[in-house]
Write a protein that holds these residues in place. Structure first.
Motif, short mmCIF file in Angstrom:
data_model
loop_
_atom_site.label_atom_id
_atom_site.label_comp_id
_atom_site.label_asym_id
_atom_site.label_seq_id
_atom_site.Cartn_x
_atom_site.Cartn_y
_atom_site.Cartn_z
N PRO A 40 0.54 15.50 9.73
CA PRO A 40 0.62 14.73 10.98
C PRO A 40 0.54 13.22 10.73
O PRO A 40 0.03 12.77 9.71
CB PRO A 40 -0.61 15.21 11.76
N ASP A 41 1.04 12.46 11.68
CA ASP A 41 0.96 11.00 11.63
C ASP A 41 -0.30 10.59 12.37
O ASP A 41 -0.32 10.50 13.60
CB ASP A 41 2.21 10.39 12.28
N LEU A 42 -1.39 10.36 11.63
CA LEU A 42 -2.69 10.11 12.23
C LEU A 42 -3.02 8.62 12.22
O LEU A 42 -2.61 7.89 11.31
CB LEU A 42 -3.78 10.87 11.47
N ALA A 43 -3.79 8.20 13.20
CA ALA A 43 -4.27 6.82 13.23
C ALA A 43 -5.21 6.59 12.05
O ALA A 43 -5.99 7.48 11.68
CB ALA A 43 -4.99 6.55 14.55
N GLU A 44 -5.15 5.42 11.45
CA GLU A 44 -5.96 5.12 10.26
C GLU A 44 -7.43 4.92 10.65
O GLU A 44 -7.75 4.24 11.61
CB GLU A 44 -5.43 3.86 9.57
N TRP A 45 -8.31 5.58 9.88
CA TRP A 45 -9.76 5.44 10.13
C TRP A 45 -10.43 4.49 9.15
O TRP A 45 -11.58 4.12 9.33
CB TRP A 45 -10.44 6.80 10.07
N GLN A 46 -9.72 4.09 8.10
CA GLN A 46 -10.28 3.14 7.15
C GLN A 46 -9.80 1.73 7.51
O GLN A 46 -8.67 1.55 7.99
CB GLN A 46 -9.86 3.48 5.71
N ARG A 83 -11.39 2.89 16.21
CA ARG A 83 -11.77 3.43 14.92
C ARG A 83 -12.64 4.66 15.09
O ARG A 83 -12.54 5.62 14.33
CB ARG A 83 -12.51 2.38 14.08
N GLY A 84 -13.50 4.64 16.12
CA GLY A 84 -14.37 5.79 16.37
C GLY A 84 -13.55 7.04 16.65
O GLY A 84 -13.86 8.12 16.13
N ARG A 85 -12.50 6.90 17.44
CA ARG A 85 -11.64 8.06 17.73
C ARG A 85 -10.90 8.52 16.47
O ARG A 85 -10.71 9.72 16.26
CB ARG A 85 -10.66 7.72 18.85
N ALA A 86 -10.50 7.56 15.64
CA ALA A 86 -9.84 7.93 14.38
C ALA A 86 -10.81 8.65 13.46
O ALA A 86 -10.43 9.61 12.77
CB ALA A 86 -9.29 6.68 13.70
N VAL A 87 -12.06 8.20 13.45
CA VAL A 87 -13.08 8.85 12.62
C VAL A 87 -13.33 10.27 13.12
O VAL A 87 -13.54 11.19 12.32
CB VAL A 87 -14.38 8.01 12.65
N GLN A 88 -13.31 10.47 14.44
CA GLN A 88 -13.46 11.82 14.96
C GLN A 88 -12.32 12.72 14.47
O GLN A 88 -12.52 13.91 14.21
CB GLN A 88 -13.48 11.79 16.49
N MET A 89 -11.14 12.13 14.33
CA MET A 89 -10.01 12.87 13.79
C MET A 89 -10.29 13.28 12.35
O MET A 89 -9.98 14.40 11.92
CB MET A 89 -8.74 12.02 13.86
#
Length: 695
Positions: free
Chosen positions: A175-181, A674-680
């Protein structure tokens, strides 16, 4: 809830084309049950191919040849191979199949047809040959043969190439996920984005790309460690939000401290202070008391058990075996009796006539303290007001078993938990195993403990050692004799131990005890109790048994083939002696192969000879091994990481733990981008109770 974008990754591998009922069990064993598990299966090697002609072929390399197929020679008798003649414009080579099918070979290699062939080049009688070619394809399918091919783990029922094909199919669901870093931080590390890291993982271009420190692998390892540390940090925060009774020391604790026959070490005093601070906070305590063999964990536990009783609550101490529980009771009951506190014992082997008054006393609140085994968390056990649970050898209990004991608290709030472990591990690795716990270390031994003299001798002096052991036993000593792991076979271990026990019994002229992993628990504990009572002067044990009993009179130990043991295991075994003020000695007998004792084995044995400090030994083991199963990590319950290696990525563990705290500190609800990306990220690795699903 799992985000919808991840749904394709969390479907069964059976949904992939090519994974039928026969192949599915092999895929499950190798990777796991989910498409995500296949995607996370990293290659372990690579095959490098280059274009060759027969004339330029190099033995030992893997070549790609453009050939014209010639005649097939069938084997003249069983055991001989099929041989197929082929050629290019520079010469002839032979394709060889042992045990092949004539029909299959003729179908794949029609006489006179052109074929692209790849395989490892060999020479036989000065002629070029390829045994069992990797590829034999038509010219139109030449692109199927890649110059650099990743090699995946294989198992019965599935080949590496089949695994690679399935992994490539799984990667279509990437999947194309939002970056969490943080982008700037990634650039500073020279790490790729997550999708680029995943693609690079499965497309190594050289051996450098297989290294744990390669950019793609390091990036994925950090992601996994961060997901784990976030799960642990969340559990810690959730626990800290739970109301728990406030416990404080009183008269019983003061009298108990005065009754101890020794003065607490500085480390013990610090640990008691740590625990009391937690108990007084009003939040549920979950603390690990980590101490080397003989460091005085039980004394610390006794003092804080008294704190719970002083505060009007009940306390429980749970041990993994009947004999260890009885040993704790025999030591602590007289101490608590001196300060007017009743201490009961409860095990699964107690008859109903013994159990009944204990159960009634706990339910009615008349018994303030109980020591026991797994029996403590059975449904029949009810506490009037449980405030503190102490669990010894905590790794021997599962998460659910520990929770069942904690669930026996009442309306006063959550039960405080203190766990104890005698397995020293490096501080960095503490984060992977105990990241959700607060940790107190006992790194000093109580005064009066005499050092253990450790000798390292070659195995050919075994007879001499046995004669000296006999003389010591005749003088009243007791001893352990530890037999080696000969092969990965409990049966062979047992046979070797039985032979050794029989031979030593003849030499000693008296009965010798034998314990091993195949013995029923009650029978093993009967032998151990006989040794503890002094009726048996010598105990022979296999490597599968954990000798966790305290026998102060046992002052001698012999370990056969010590070079086959890990440092931590040797240290734990040696810690069974030296538990009194009597002089103790351990003899490490090593065997040598024709090439001599390896450098690593020499270093391990020398460390044991020089020091008894379990934490120093653990750090040395960490440094020496650098991989594999260090410190018995599997037995110690370390997480089953897919990308992270606790050895190679030691520095990343601390960074991930700090980053997890920083993220939750700034955004506790993880509501920012970023919090939502980290949840991913958490959902992607799906950590539950510290372990990922699918393992």
């Amino acid at each position: 809830m799992r985000p919808e974008i991840l749904f394709p990754l969390f479907v069964a591998v059976e949904s992939l084309k090519g994974v039928g009922p026969r192949m599915a069990p092999a895929v499950h064993r190798l990777a796991g049950p989910l498409v995500r598990d296949l995607m996370f299966l990293a290659p372990t090697g690579l095959i490098r191919r280059r274009e060759m002609t027969v004339q330029t072929a190099v033995a030992g390399e893997v070549g790609i040849f453009d050939l014209i197929i010639g005649g097939l020679t069938k084997p003249g008798r069983p055991g001989l191979p099929f041989k197929l003649r082929a050629n290019d414009e520079t010469g002839f080579l032979t394709l060889v199949w042992f045990g092949g099918s004539e029909a299959w070979i003729r179908k794949q290699c029609p006489d006179g047809e052109r074929r692209i062939v790849s395989g490892k080049v060999e020479t036989f009688n000065d002629l070029v040959q390829i045994a069992h070619p990797d590829y034999v394809v038509s010219a139109e399918k030449r692109d199927e043969i890649v110059p650099v091919e990743p090699v995946y783990p294989a198992t019965q029922g599935i080949t590496s190439r089949q695994v690679r094909k399935l992994v490539m199919t799984a990667m279509e669901s990437l999947p194309d996920l939002a970056e969490w870093q943080d982008a700037a931080w990634l650039a500073k590390q020279a790490w790729p984005s997550w999708p680029d890291a995943m693609k690079a993982l499965h497309a190594p271009e050289s051996e450098i790309d297989l290294d744990p420190q390669a950019p793609a692998r390091a990036r994925l390892a950090f992601d996994e460690l961060l997901a784990h540390q976030l799960a642990l940090a969340r559990r810690r925060r959730n626990r800290q939000a739970v109301r728990a009774p406030r416990l404080a020391p009183g008269a019983a604790a003061e009298r108990l401290l005065a009754a101890l026959p020794f003065t607490l070490t500085g480390a013990q005093q610090r640990a008691v202070a740590d625990i009391r601070r937690d108990l007084a906070s009003g939040e549920q305590m979950a603390r690990l008391l980590q101490g080397d063999v003989g460091s005085g964990k039980t004394a610390v536990a006794a003092l804080v058990l008294a704190d719970a009783i002083d505060s009007g609550f009940q306390a429980a101490l749970m041990a993994p075996t009947d004999i260890l529980a009885r040993q704790h009771h025999e030591r602590l009951a007289p101490l608590f009796a001196e300060v007017g506190v009743a201490c009961a014992l409860l095990t699964g082997r107690d008859p109903a006539s013994v159990r009944r008054p204990v159960l009634e006393g706990l339910a009615g609140g008349r018994l303030p303290l109980v020591i026991g085994t797994h029996a403590l968390f059975q449904d029949s056990v009810q506490f009037h007001r449980l405030g503190l649970a102490v669990i010894d050898e905590q790794h021997r209990f599962g998460v659910r078993e520990r929770q069942r004991l904690l669930d026996k608290g009442g309306a006063d709030g959550a039960v405080h938990l203190l766990t104890m472990s005698a397995t020293p591990i490096p501080r960095t690795l503490e984060l992977t195993q105990y990241g959700e716990l607060d940790v107190s270390r006992l790194d000093e031994k109580p005064p009066g403990r005499r050092p253990i003299k450790t000798a390292v001798l070659p195995l050919d002096r075994l007879g001499e050692v046995a004669v000296r052991l006999k003389a010591a036993i005749e003088g009243g000593a007791q001893a352990y004799w530890i037999c080696p792991l000969i092969e990965e076979s409990e049966h062979i271990d047992l046979a070797a131990a039985e032979d050794r026990a029989r031979d030593l019994g003849k030499l000693m002229g008296r009965p010798v005890g034998l314990v091993h992993g195949r013995m029923p628990g009650p029978e093993r504990e009967t032998v151990m109790q006989s040794f503890l009572d002094g009726h048996l002067p010598l105990l022979v044990a296999t490597t599968v048994v954990e000798v966790g009993v305290d026998v102060p009179n046992a002052t001698l130990m012999v370990i056969e083939h010590a070079e086959r043991f890990g440092l931590a295991q040797l240290h734990q075994l040696r810690g069974r002696i030296g538990r009194s003020d009597k002089p103790s000695a351990c003899t490490l007998l090593y065997g040598q192969s024709e090439t001599g004792l390896g450098k690593t084995a020499v270093e391990r044995l020398d460390i044991l000879r020089r020091t008894e400090d379990g934490f120093e030994i653990a750090e040395a083991d960490f440094r020496i091994r650098g991989g594999g199963d260090p410190l018995g990590l599997k037995q110690s319950g370390f997480p089953a990481y897919r990308f992270a290696d606790p050895m190679a990525h030691a520095g990343l563990i601390r960074a991930a733990a700090d980053d997890a705290q920083l993220i939750l500190g700034r955004d506790p609800g993880l509501t920012s981008n970023r919090g939502r990306a980290v949840q991913m990220l958490e959902a992607l690795f799906d950590w539950r109770s510290g372990r990922p699903s699918g393992d």
